[in-house]
Design a protein around this motif. Structure first.
Motif, short mmCIF file in Angstrom:
data_model
loop_
_atom_site.label_atom_id
_atom_site.label_comp_id
_atom_site.label_asym_id
_atom_site.label_seq_id
_atom_site.Cartn_x
_atom_site.Cartn_y
_atom_site.Cartn_z
N TRP A 1 9.24 46.02 -8.52
CA TRP A 1 9.00 44.67 -9.02
C TRP A 1 10.16 43.74 -8.68
O TRP A 1 10.35 42.72 -9.34
CB TRP A 1 8.78 44.68 -10.54
CG TRP A 1 7.53 45.38 -10.98
CD1 TRP A 1 6.35 45.46 -10.31
CD2 TRP A 1 7.34 46.10 -12.21
NE1 TRP A 1 5.43 46.18 -11.03
CE2 TRP A 1 6.01 46.59 -12.21
CE3 TRP A 1 8.14 46.37 -13.31
CZ2 TRP A 1 5.49 47.35 -13.26
CZ3 TRP A 1 7.62 47.12 -14.36
CH2 TRP A 1 6.31 47.60 -14.33
N CYS A 2 10.95 44.08 -7.66
CA CYS A 2 12.07 43.21 -7.27
C CYS A 2 11.54 41.81 -6.96
O CYS A 2 10.50 41.66 -6.32
CB CYS A 2 12.77 43.79 -6.04
SG CYS A 2 14.01 42.68 -5.36
N LYS A 3 12.29 40.80 -7.37
CA LYS A 3 11.82 39.42 -7.16
C LYS A 3 12.08 38.96 -5.73
O LYS A 3 11.58 37.93 -5.31
CB LYS A 3 12.49 38.46 -8.14
CG LYS A 3 13.98 38.26 -7.92
CD LYS A 3 14.52 37.18 -8.83
CE LYS A 3 15.98 36.88 -8.58
NZ LYS A 3 16.34 36.55 -7.18
N ASP A 4 12.85 39.73 -4.99
CA ASP A 4 13.30 39.29 -3.66
C ASP A 4 13.18 40.43 -2.66
O ASP A 4 14.17 40.82 -2.05
CB ASP A 4 14.79 38.91 -3.79
CG ASP A 4 15.01 37.52 -3.32
OD1 ASP A 4 14.08 36.95 -2.74
OD2 ASP A 4 16.13 37.01 -3.54
N THR B 1 15.14 45.99 -1.34
CA THR B 1 15.18 45.16 -2.54
C THR B 1 16.59 44.59 -2.77
O THR B 1 17.56 45.06 -2.18
CB THR B 1 14.72 45.99 -3.76
OG1 THR B 1 15.45 47.21 -3.78
CG2 THR B 1 13.25 46.29 -3.65
N CYS B 2 16.67 43.58 -3.66
CA CYS B 2 17.93 42.82 -3.77
C CYS B 2 19.01 43.61 -4.47
O CYS B 2 20.19 43.40 -4.24
CB CYS B 2 17.67 41.49 -4.47
SG CYS B 2 17.50 41.62 -6.27
N GLY B 3 18.61 44.52 -5.38
CA GLY B 3 19.60 45.36 -6.06
C GLY B 3 20.23 44.72 -7.27
O GLY B 3 20.92 45.41 -8.03
N HIS B 4 20.03 43.42 -7.48
CA HIS B 4 20.71 42.81 -8.64
C HIS B 4 19.80 41.99 -9.55
O HIS B 4 20.27 41.43 -10.54
CB HIS B 4 21.92 41.99 -8.19
CG HIS B 4 21.61 41.00 -7.11
ND1 HIS B 4 20.95 39.84 -7.36
CD2 HIS B 4 21.83 41.05 -5.78
CE1 HIS B 4 20.80 39.19 -6.22
NE2 HIS B 4 21.32 39.90 -5.24
N CYS B 5 18.49 41.90 -9.23
CA CYS B 5 17.62 41.18 -10.17
C CYS B 5 17.38 42.07 -11.40
O CYS B 5 17.73 43.25 -11.41
CB CYS B 5 16.30 40.78 -9.52
SG CYS B 5 15.15 42.13 -9.20
N ARG B 6 16.77 41.51 -12.42
CA ARG B 6 16.59 42.25 -13.67
C ARG B 6 15.81 43.56 -13.45
O ARG B 6 16.17 44.61 -13.97
CB ARG B 6 15.85 41.36 -14.67
CG ARG B 6 15.76 41.97 -16.03
CD ARG B 6 15.28 40.94 -17.04
NE ARG B 6 15.08 41.57 -18.32
CZ ARG B 6 14.57 40.96 -19.38
NH1 ARG B 6 14.24 39.68 -19.28
NH2 ARG B 6 14.39 41.59 -20.50
N ASN B 7 14.73 43.48 -12.64
CA ASN B 7 13.93 44.69 -12.42
C ASN B 7 14.68 45.73 -11.59
O ASN B 7 14.62 46.92 -11.89
CB ASN B 7 12.60 44.33 -11.75
CG ASN B 7 11.66 43.64 -12.71
OD1 ASN B 7 11.60 43.99 -13.88
ND2 ASN B 7 10.94 42.64 -12.24
N CYS B 8 15.37 45.28 -10.53
CA CYS B 8 16.14 46.23 -9.73
C CYS B 8 17.16 46.96 -10.60
O CYS B 8 17.29 48.18 -10.55
CB CYS B 8 16.88 45.52 -8.60
SG CYS B 8 15.84 45.22 -7.16
N ARG B 9 17.86 46.20 -11.44
CA ARG B 9 18.91 46.81 -12.26
C ARG B 9 18.33 47.75 -13.29
O ARG B 9 19.01 48.65 -13.77
CB ARG B 9 19.76 45.73 -12.91
CG ARG B 9 20.49 44.92 -11.85
CD ARG B 9 21.57 44.09 -12.40
NE ARG B 9 22.72 44.90 -12.78
CZ ARG B 9 23.91 44.41 -13.03
NH1 ARG B 9 24.13 43.13 -12.95
NH2 ARG B 9 24.90 45.20 -13.37
ZN ZN Z 1 15.65 42.89 -6.97
#
Ligand code: ZN
Ligand code: NAD
Length: 350
Positions: A111-114, A97-105
Motif C-alpha cells: 500500500w505504499c503511496k509512492d 516502494t518509498c520505504g518511508h511512508c506510513r504504510n511502508c514503515r
Molecule cells: Zn511507501
C-alpha cells in the motif's frame, strides 16, 4: 568507453506492439543488485502494455524494457550490499516502494503511496539483465522449478488474495479462471478449503482449472451456478469469495451467492466502473477487502507451499525462447493460455 549491450523486449513507440532491441546492460549502483535473467513469464499487464491501453499509456515510457515476472541469478552486487552473493538464485518483488511512508514503515509495502513498478514505471525483466534495489531481491531455493518461480509475482497476487481469509473447511467461489484465478484455486485446495468452485466463460481456461483440482469449473454463460451449489451440498452460500475477473456480472453474481457473514477479497481490475447491488453487501453483512500486489511475506508462503507439494506446473501452457516473444504474446491474447514462459538462458544463433 563503449557500453555493453544486451537483448531486451522494449516498448518501442507509444502505440501497439513490443520489439526486441539492443539496450545497455544496467550497472548496479550503491544498494542495487544486477540479476542475470534465466526465465520470465508474460503477465496480463504486459499484454495491456502491448495493446497500449490507457493505463499503459499513463505509466510506460516508450523505449523502456518491459516485464516483471522472472527468475535469475545475481551477476553483480552494488556498493554496500550485504547478505546476498554472486551466483545466488533470485527473483524480485516488482514494486519498488518509498520505504518511508506510513504504510511502508508499517510493513504494508503493498500500500505504499509512492510505488514504482518494475517493467511498468522503470526498466523491466524481459532482458538479459535487470537491476533492482537489494531490498527487493528475493532469494529462491535451488530445489524450486525455475519455470514456476518465473511467475511467482502473479502467483503472489493469487496467494495474497486467497490467504486473506481462513480457508479450512470453507466453501470458496472464485470468479475468473484466468491464470491468477486458477492459481488461487490450487492454493485454496492446498490450504484446506472444502469446496472450490471457479467460474469463467472460456472453456479452455475452465479445463485448465479442472487440472488444478477444483470441485467445479462452471461456465456461467451456459450453466446455473446455484444448481452446481446444490450438487456440491453448498447450502447457505459461499463462505469466501475471490473476485479475479474484473467483470461486473461476475462480481454481482458472487454477491448473490455468498453466505451471510461471508468474506470477499477483490483482485480483478475492470477497465470501467462496476455497478454494485449494495443490498447484498449490507443485508448479508459481507466483508470486502481490496487486494493490491502482494506482501513481502507472500514470497515466503509461496516457496513453502510449493515445497510442501502444491503443484503449479499445470498452469504453464506455452514455453518459448525469448526471441519468439511474439508467439508468447499471441498465445496470451488468444485467451487460450495459462502462463507463457520465455527462456533467456540460451542464445539463438542466426
Ligand atoms: Zn511507501
Ligand atoms: P485474465 O484477464 O487472464 O483473467 C480474467 C478471467 O476472467 C478471464 O479468463 C475471463 O474470461 C474471465 N471472465 C470475464 N468475464 C467473466 C464473467 N462474467 N464471469 C466469470 N469470469 C469472467 O487476468 P489474470 O491475469 O488472471 O488476473 C486476474 C485479474 O486480476 C485481472 O482483472 C487483473 O487485471 C487483476 N490483477 C490485479 C492485481 C492487483 O494487484 N490488484 C494484480 C494482478 C492482476
Amino acid at each position: 568507453m563503449s557500453e555493453k549491450l544486451m537483448d531486451a523486449i522494449i516498448k518501442p513507440v507509444a502505440g501497439v506492439g513490443v520489439a526486441l532491441a539492443k539496450v545497455p546492460v544496467p550497472v548496479a549502483g550503491p544498494g542495487e543488485v544486477l540479476i542475470k535473467v534465466h526465465k520470465t513469464a508474460i503477465c496480463g499487464s504486459d499484454v495491456h502494455i502491448f495493446d497500449w491501453n490507457d493505463w499503459a499509456a499513463q505509466h510506460v515510457k516508450p523505449g523502456m524494457t518491459i516485464g516483471h515476472e522472472y527468475v535469475g541469478e545475481i551477476a553483480a552486487l552494488g556498493e554496500g550490499v550485504t547478505g546476498l552473493h554472486i551466483g545466488q538464485r533470485v527473483s524480485g518483488e516488482g514494486h519498488i516502494t518509498c520505504g518511508h511512508c506510513r504504510n511502508c514503515r508499517n510493513g504494508d509495502i503493498q500500500w505504499c503511496k509512492d510505488t514504482f513498478g518494475v517493467g511498468v514505471d522503470r526498466n523491466g525483466a524481459f532482458a538479459e539483465y535487470l537491476c533492482i534495489p537489494a531490498s527487493n531481491v528475493i532469494p529462491i531455493d535451488e530445489n524450486l522449478d525455475e519455470d514456476v518461480v518465473a511467475f511467482f509475482d502473479a502467483f503472489g497476487n493469487a496467494t495474497h488474495t486467497a490467504l486473506m481469509w481462513s480457508l479450512v473447511g470453507e466453501d470458496v467461489l472464485i470468479t475468473g479462471a484466468g491464470p491468477i484465478g486458477i492459481m488461487a484455486a490450487g492454493i485454496c485446495k492446498f490450504a484446506g478449503a472444502r469446496r472450490v468452485v471457479i467460474t469463467d466463460l472460456n472453456e479452455y481456461r475452465l479445463d485448465l482449472a479442472r487440472k488444478m483440482g477444483v470441485d467445479a469449473a462452471v461456465n456461467t454463460g451456459k450453466e446455473d451456478l446455484t444448481e452446481v451449489m446444490k450438487q456440491l451440498n453448498i447450502v447457505e452460500g459461499f463462505d469466501v469469495g475471490l473476485e479475479m475477473s474484473g467483470n461486473g456480472h461476475a462480481f454481482n453474481q458472487m454477491l448473490s451467492v455468498m453466505r451471510t457473514g461471508g468474506k470477499i477479497s477483490l483482485l480483478g481490475l475492470g477497465n470501467k466502473p462496476i455497478p454494485v447491488d449494495m443490498n447484498y453487501i449490507i443485508g448479508k453483512g459481507l466483508t470486502l477487502q481490496g487486494i493490491y500486489g502482494r506482501k513481502m511475506d507472500t514470497w515466503h508462503q509461496m516457496s513453502y507451499m510449493v515445497q510442501g507439494g502444491l503443484d503449479m506446473s499445470p498452469i504453464i501452457t506455452h514455453r518459448y525462447h525469448y526471441t519468439d516473444f511474439q508467439k508468447g504474446f499471441d498465445a496470451m491474447k488468444s485467451g487460450n493460455s495459462g502462463k507463457v514462459i520465455l527462456d533467456w538462458t540460451t542464445k539463438k544463433e542466426g
